[in-house]
Design an enzyme around this catalytic site. Structure first.
Site, PDB file in Angstrom:
ATOM      1  N   CYS A 124       2.265  76.151 -23.799  1.00 60.44           N
ATOM      2  CA  CYS A 124       2.480  77.512 -24.290  1.00 60.44           C
ATOM      3  C   CYS A 124       1.222  78.299 -23.948  1.00 60.44           C
ATOM      4  CB  CYS A 124       2.734  77.526 -25.796  1.00 60.44           C
ATOM      5  SG  CYS A 124       2.866  79.188 -26.466  1.00 60.44           S
ATOM      6  N   CYS A 130       0.348  81.208 -26.907  1.00 61.28           N
ATOM      7  CA  CYS A 130      -0.182  80.767 -28.208  1.00 61.28           C
ATOM      8  C   CYS A 130      -0.204  79.249 -28.187  1.00 61.28           C
ATOM      9  CB  CYS A 130       0.598  81.345 -29.380  1.00 61.28           C
ATOM     10  SG  CYS A 130       2.361  81.071 -29.320  1.00 61.28           S
ATOM     11  N   SER A 131       0.540  78.578 -29.045  1.00 57.16           N
ATOM     12  CA  SER A 131       0.565  77.117 -28.980  1.00 57.16           C
ATOM     13  C   SER A 131       1.898  76.609 -29.513  1.00 57.16           C
ATOM     14  CB  SER A 131      -0.615  76.515 -29.743  1.00 57.16           C
ATOM     15  OG  SER A 131      -0.771  77.157 -30.983  1.00 57.16           O
ATOM     16  N   CYS A 132       2.983  77.246 -29.086  1.00 54.54           N
ATOM     17  CA  CYS A 132       4.328  76.838 -29.511  1.00 54.54           C
ATOM     18  C   CYS A 132       4.577  75.387 -29.132  1.00 54.54           C
ATOM     19  CB  CYS A 132       5.379  77.729 -28.850  1.00 54.54           C
ATOM     20  SG  CYS A 132       5.207  79.461 -29.318  1.00 54.54           S
TER      21      CYS A 132
END
Lengths: 91, 114, 213
Positions: free
Chosen positions: C118, C121-123
Site C-alpha cells: 500500500c 498508507c498501509s492497508c
C-alpha cells in the site's frame, strides 16, 4: 469504459486516492469492481456519492519507462473512475 | 534507483517510487495502549463518527516529520482525536482537561489508567 | 531474577521494575489515549467492555487464519474457485469474521508471483491476518515495491525462476489483498492441517514462499 485508460495528471491538494506515480500513465482495466462512496469526500466528513472503482493494470514499462526493473512485470492499482479517461487503443 | 524530481504538489505520504533504503526487519509486539487506540478507531468508525478516509486525511496532514518522529499508534491517537473533535463528539477543551487529570494520577501508564 | 531490584536503570518512578505496557513512564500520547477512551466511555459513545471485545477480536486474528484459507484452497478445488471469484464471501463461508473487509485473492502460478503493498498508507488484510508487520508500514517497503519488486524480494531472500512475471498489487482504495501461494512440491499426501503449517504470513503478502514440507 474502454479497456485502455489514462490516469489524470492533476495534482490537487488534500486527500487523494490516485497515487502520484501513476498519474498521467496509461494502463488496462483488469476488472471493474463496483461503486464505492467517494473517499475524497468521505475524508472531509462530506456526503459522498458512489464512484465506480476499477483495477487498472500497468506494466513496469508503462510506469517507469526505460528505468523499469523488469519491463513486463505489472502493477495493479485501484483507481476511481473520476481519475480515469479513455485512452486511444494501442496500435 | 534513478530518481526524477518529484513534481510540485507531490505529498510526502504518496511514497510509491520515491527514494528509500533497505526494508527494515525490526518488529515489535503491540502494547495494550496501542491495541486500545486501534479498538477506538474501529469502534468510532463502525458507529459512524468518522471514516478511515478521515483518519488517513489527518495522518497525511500531520506531515512527514510526524511520520519520522512518532510511532504508528502515536500518530493514530492524534488523528482519531482530531476526527472526533471535527465530528463534534468531543471538544479540544474536554480532551485537554482530561489529559491533565490523567497525568496527575501517576507517572506510569498503569497508574494513570483509572 | 524476578525480585532483583539492583539494576536501578530499570526501576520505574514508583520504585518497581518496569513491566511491559503498564510501568513504563507515561508518554504524552498515552495520556491522550487514556483521556480519549475515558471521554468516549463517559459520553456513552462506547464502553470498556466493547473496547476489550474489539481488542480480543483483533487478537484472535492472525496469519493462521489466512493459512487455513490457503490450505483449503490447495485441497478443495471448488473452494479455490470460490476464493478467487470472491475472497470475502469464501472466507466468511469458512467461518472467519472479517467484518466489512473487501478481499481479493491473487494466485501465484508457475508464470506469475504476486506481491501486496500500500503506497499511500498501509492497508493490509488485517481482518483476516491480524495487524501488519512493521516493515509493511515502512517507507522503504511502500516506496520501492512498486518500482523494484525483485530487489525487495531479494532482501527477503526470495529469488524467482527465470521467466516468472511479478505482479504487484497496490492497495490504494477499498479492496484488500491476500496472495494464494503455489502449493509446494512434495506435499501430495498432506492434509489441510499439515499444509496450513507451511503457509507463512509473508507467503500471503508475497514477500515469502511457503515452507518446504
Amino acid at each position: 469504459m474502454s479497456a485502455r485508460v489514462t490516469v489524470s495528471a492533476r495534482m490537487p491538494i488534500g486527500h487523494v486516492r490516485a497515487p502520484a506515480y501513476l498519474r498521467g500513465k496509461t494502463g488496462t482495466i483488469e476488472r471493474s469492481i463496483r461503486p464505492f462512496p467517494d473517499p475524497e469526500r468521505l475524508a472531509y466528513g462530506q456526503p459522498a456519492t458512489p464512484v465506480m472503482l476499477h483495477r487498472v493494470r500497468f506494466t513496469m514499462a508503462d510506469v517507469w519507462g526505460p528505468a523499469a526493473e523488469n519491463p513486463d512485470d505489472t502493477i495493479d492499482a485501484e483507481i476511481y473512475e473520476t481519475w480515469l479517461s479513455e485512452a486511444p487503443d494501442a496500435p | 534507483m534513478t530518481q526524477t524530481p518529484l513534481p510540485p504538489g507531490h505529498r510526502w505520504h504518496d511514497m510509491g517510487g520515491t527514494a528509500a533504503g533497505p526494508v527494515p526487519d525490526d518488529q515489535h509486539d503491540f502494547a495494550l495502549w496501542e491495541k486500545r487506540v486501534d479498538a477506538l478507531m474501529v469502534l468510532c468508525a463502525t458507529k459512524g463518527h468518522f471514516t478511515v478516509d478521515g483518519l488517513r486525511r489527518v495522518l497525511e496532514d500531520m506531515g512527514a516529520e510526524a511520520f519520522e518522529t512518532m510511532t504508528y499508534y502515536e500518530r493514530w491517537i492524534v488523528s482519531v482525536s482530531q476526527n472526533l473533535i471535527e465530528a463534534g463528539v468531543i471538544t479540544q477543551s474536554e480532551l485537554a482537561d482530561k489529559m491533565q487529570q490523567v497525568a496527575a494520577r501517576g507517572p506510569t501508564y498503569g497508574e494513570a489508567t483509572a | 531474577m524476578p525480585h532483583d531490584h539492583a539494576d536501578h536503570d530499570h526501576l520505574s518512578p514508583s520504585g518497581h521494575p518496569y513491566r511491559k505496557d503498564q510501568d513504563a513512564p507515561l508518554t504524552h500520547w498515552q495520556q491522550m489515549e487514556i483521556a480519549l477512551r475515558e471521554l468516549l466511555i463517559d459520553k456513552g459513545v462506547t464502553t470498556a467492555g466493547e473496547i476489550q471485545n474489539q481488542i480480543n477480536a483483533m487478537d484472535s486474528r492472525s496469519p493462521a487464519n489466512g493459512a487455513a484459507v490457503v490450505a483449503r484452497a490447495w485441497t478443495d478445488p471448488a473452494f479455490k474457485a470460490a476464493l478467487l471469484a470472491d475472497a470475502s464471501a469464501a472466507t466468511r463461508e469458512m467461518g472467519f469474521d472479517i467484518g466489512p473487509m473487501n478481499l481479493i485473492a491473487v494466485e501465484n502460478t508457475q508464470a506469475a508471483h504476486n506481491m501486496i503493498v500500500c503506497t499511500l498508507c498501509s492497508c493490509y488484510p488485517r481482518n483476516l491476518l491480524g495487524l501488519p508487520p512493521d516493515w509493511y508500514k515502512s517507507r522503504a517497503y511502500r516506496a520501492r515495491t512498486v518500482k523494484e519488486p525483485r530487489a525487495v524480494l531479494a532482501e527477503f531472500g526470495v529469488t524467482l525462476p527465470d521467466g516468472m512475471t511479478v505482479r504487484v498489487h497496490d492497495s490504494t482504495a477499498d479492496m484488500r489483498y491476500i496472495v494464494l501461494p503455489a502449493r509446494p512440491k512434495g506435499t501430495e499426501g498432506m492434509d489441510a492441517d499439515g499444509l496450513a503449517a507451511l503457509v507463512t504470513r509473508d507467503s500471503m503478502i508475497g514477500t515469502g514462499l511457503p515452507l518446504a514440507p
